[in-house]
Design a protein around this motif. Structure first.
Motif, short mmCIF file in Angstrom:
data_model
loop_
_atom_site.label_atom_id
_atom_site.label_comp_id
_atom_site.label_asym_id
_atom_site.label_seq_id
_atom_site.Cartn_x
_atom_site.Cartn_y
_atom_site.Cartn_z
N LYS A 168 0.80 -1.22 0.00
CA LYS A 168 0.00 0.00 0.00
C LYS A 168 0.83 1.28 0.00
CE LYS A 168 -3.49 2.22 2.93
NZ LYS A 168 -4.30 2.07 4.12
N TYR A 169 1.86 1.35 0.82
CA TYR A 169 2.61 2.59 0.98
C TYR A 169 3.79 2.72 0.02
CZ TYR A 169 -0.16 2.87 5.19
OH TYR A 169 -1.21 2.91 6.07
N LEU A 170 4.06 1.68 -0.76
CA LEU A 170 5.21 1.71 -1.66
C LEU A 170 4.80 1.65 -3.13
CD1 LEU A 170 7.57 -0.63 0.37
CD2 LEU A 170 7.69 1.86 0.19
N ALA A 171 3.52 1.90 -3.41
CA ALA A 171 3.05 1.89 -4.80
C ALA A 171 3.84 2.91 -5.60
CB ALA A 171 1.56 2.22 -4.84
N GLY A 172 4.23 2.53 -6.79
CA GLY A 172 4.96 3.45 -7.66
C GLY A 172 6.46 3.29 -7.60
N TYR A 173 6.98 2.55 -6.64
CA TYR A 173 8.42 2.32 -6.58
C TYR A 173 8.78 1.20 -7.55
CZ TYR A 173 9.09 5.41 -2.59
OH TYR A 173 9.16 6.52 -1.79
N PRO A 174 10.03 1.15 -8.02
CA PRO A 174 10.44 0.13 -9.00
C PRO A 174 10.30 -1.29 -8.46
CG PRO A 174 12.14 1.84 -8.74
CD PRO A 174 11.09 2.09 -7.70
N ALA A 175 9.98 -2.21 -9.36
CA ALA A 175 9.77 -3.61 -8.99
C ALA A 175 10.97 -4.24 -8.29
CB ALA A 175 9.38 -4.42 -10.22
N PRO A 176 12.20 -4.01 -8.74
CA PRO A 176 13.34 -4.63 -8.03
C PRO A 176 13.45 -4.16 -6.57
CG PRO A 176 14.04 -3.83 -10.18
CD PRO A 176 12.65 -3.32 -9.95
N LEU B 200 8.48 2.46 4.53
CA LEU B 200 8.83 1.10 4.96
C LEU B 200 8.25 0.82 6.34
CD1 LEU B 200 12.60 0.75 3.96
CD2 LEU B 200 10.64 -0.36 2.88
N TYR B 201 8.34 1.80 7.23
CA TYR B 201 7.81 1.62 8.58
C TYR B 201 6.29 1.46 8.56
CZ TYR B 201 7.01 2.47 13.56
OH TYR B 201 6.62 2.36 14.88
N LEU B 202 5.62 2.23 7.72
CA LEU B 202 4.16 2.11 7.60
C LEU B 202 3.78 0.74 7.05
CD1 LEU B 202 3.28 5.69 6.30
CD2 LEU B 202 2.91 4.77 8.60
N GLU B 203 4.56 0.21 6.11
CA GLU B 203 4.33 -1.15 5.63
C GLU B 203 4.53 -2.15 6.77
OE1 GLU B 203 3.12 -2.42 2.90
OE2 GLU B 203 3.16 -0.65 1.61
N HIS B 204 5.58 -1.95 7.54
CA HIS B 204 5.87 -2.81 8.69
C HIS B 204 4.67 -2.84 9.65
CE1 HIS B 204 8.08 -4.42 12.17
NE2 HIS B 204 7.64 -3.38 12.85
N LEU B 205 4.16 -1.65 9.97
CA LEU B 205 3.00 -1.57 10.87
C LEU B 205 1.76 -2.19 10.22
CD1 LEU B 205 3.35 2.05 12.33
CD2 LEU B 205 3.95 -0.12 13.44
N GLY B 206 1.57 -1.93 8.93
CA GLY B 206 0.40 -2.44 8.22
C GLY B 206 0.38 -3.96 8.13
#
Length: 178
Positions: free
Chosen positions: A2-10, A153-159
């Protein structure tokens, strides 16, 4: 993610691997070992924001209110907001500027609080998220993009059900504040 949409696939694949190996929280803890800051009240936040504004945006209109907002992340799906309220006073139009920061930022490293404050201050001059906006953010905080990514990254961790990494440190260092 959710919070990293738009970042490169690798890059996303590296993040997925960190999550799968349960190493994301540890990585963030290592990057930010100082833990939580001591800005825990609206008054302290106002002072901090005013100091940054004075350093980088002296000619910008004054702020009438700066505060932590418990409902911001949940209701508006935002980590911070900036608003301008215009009112007619006599024959003049007066504008009041306000910055609200999600209460989540009470329990994170100071660098992340600075990043969100810089973001909201930049909106005082640049409305859109364009090149000029991000150039101003980088002027006020040269590591802006890295800090924003680490916060995501932290928001993904919490999510994903990860524990708050610095919450206990905040409670131990400043009992009774909030």
């Amino acid at each position: 993610m959710k919070y990293l949409a738009g970042y490169p696939a690798p890059l996303l694949e590296q993040v997925r691997q960190l999550i799968a190996e349960d190493r994301l929280g540890a990585l963030l803890g290592q990057r930010y070992p100082d833990g939580v800051h001591d800005i825990q009240t609206d008054r302290a936040l106002y002072g901090y924001v005013s100091e940054l504004k004075g350093e980088f945006m002296r000619k910008a209109e004054p702020l009438s209110k700066v505060m932590f907002d418990n409902k911001l992340h949940v209701i508006r799906n935002a980590l911070g907001t900036h608003t301008t309220v215009s009112r007619v006073q006599g024959g003049k139009l007066k504008a009041k500027r306000e910055i609200r920061v999600a209460s989540l930022f009470k329990e994170v490293p100071l660098a992340w609080l600075r990043m969100i404050v810089v973001h909201e201050l930049a909106h005082m001059k640049e409305r859109e998220h364009d090149k000029a906006f991000y150039a101003l953010c980088r002027h006020m905080e040269p590591d802006y993009h890295r800090l924003e990514f680490d916060l995501r990254l932290y928001l993904e961790h919490l999510g994903m059900g990860g524990k708050r990494l610095w919450a206990n440190a905040a409670a131990a260092s400043s009992p009774g504040q909030g």
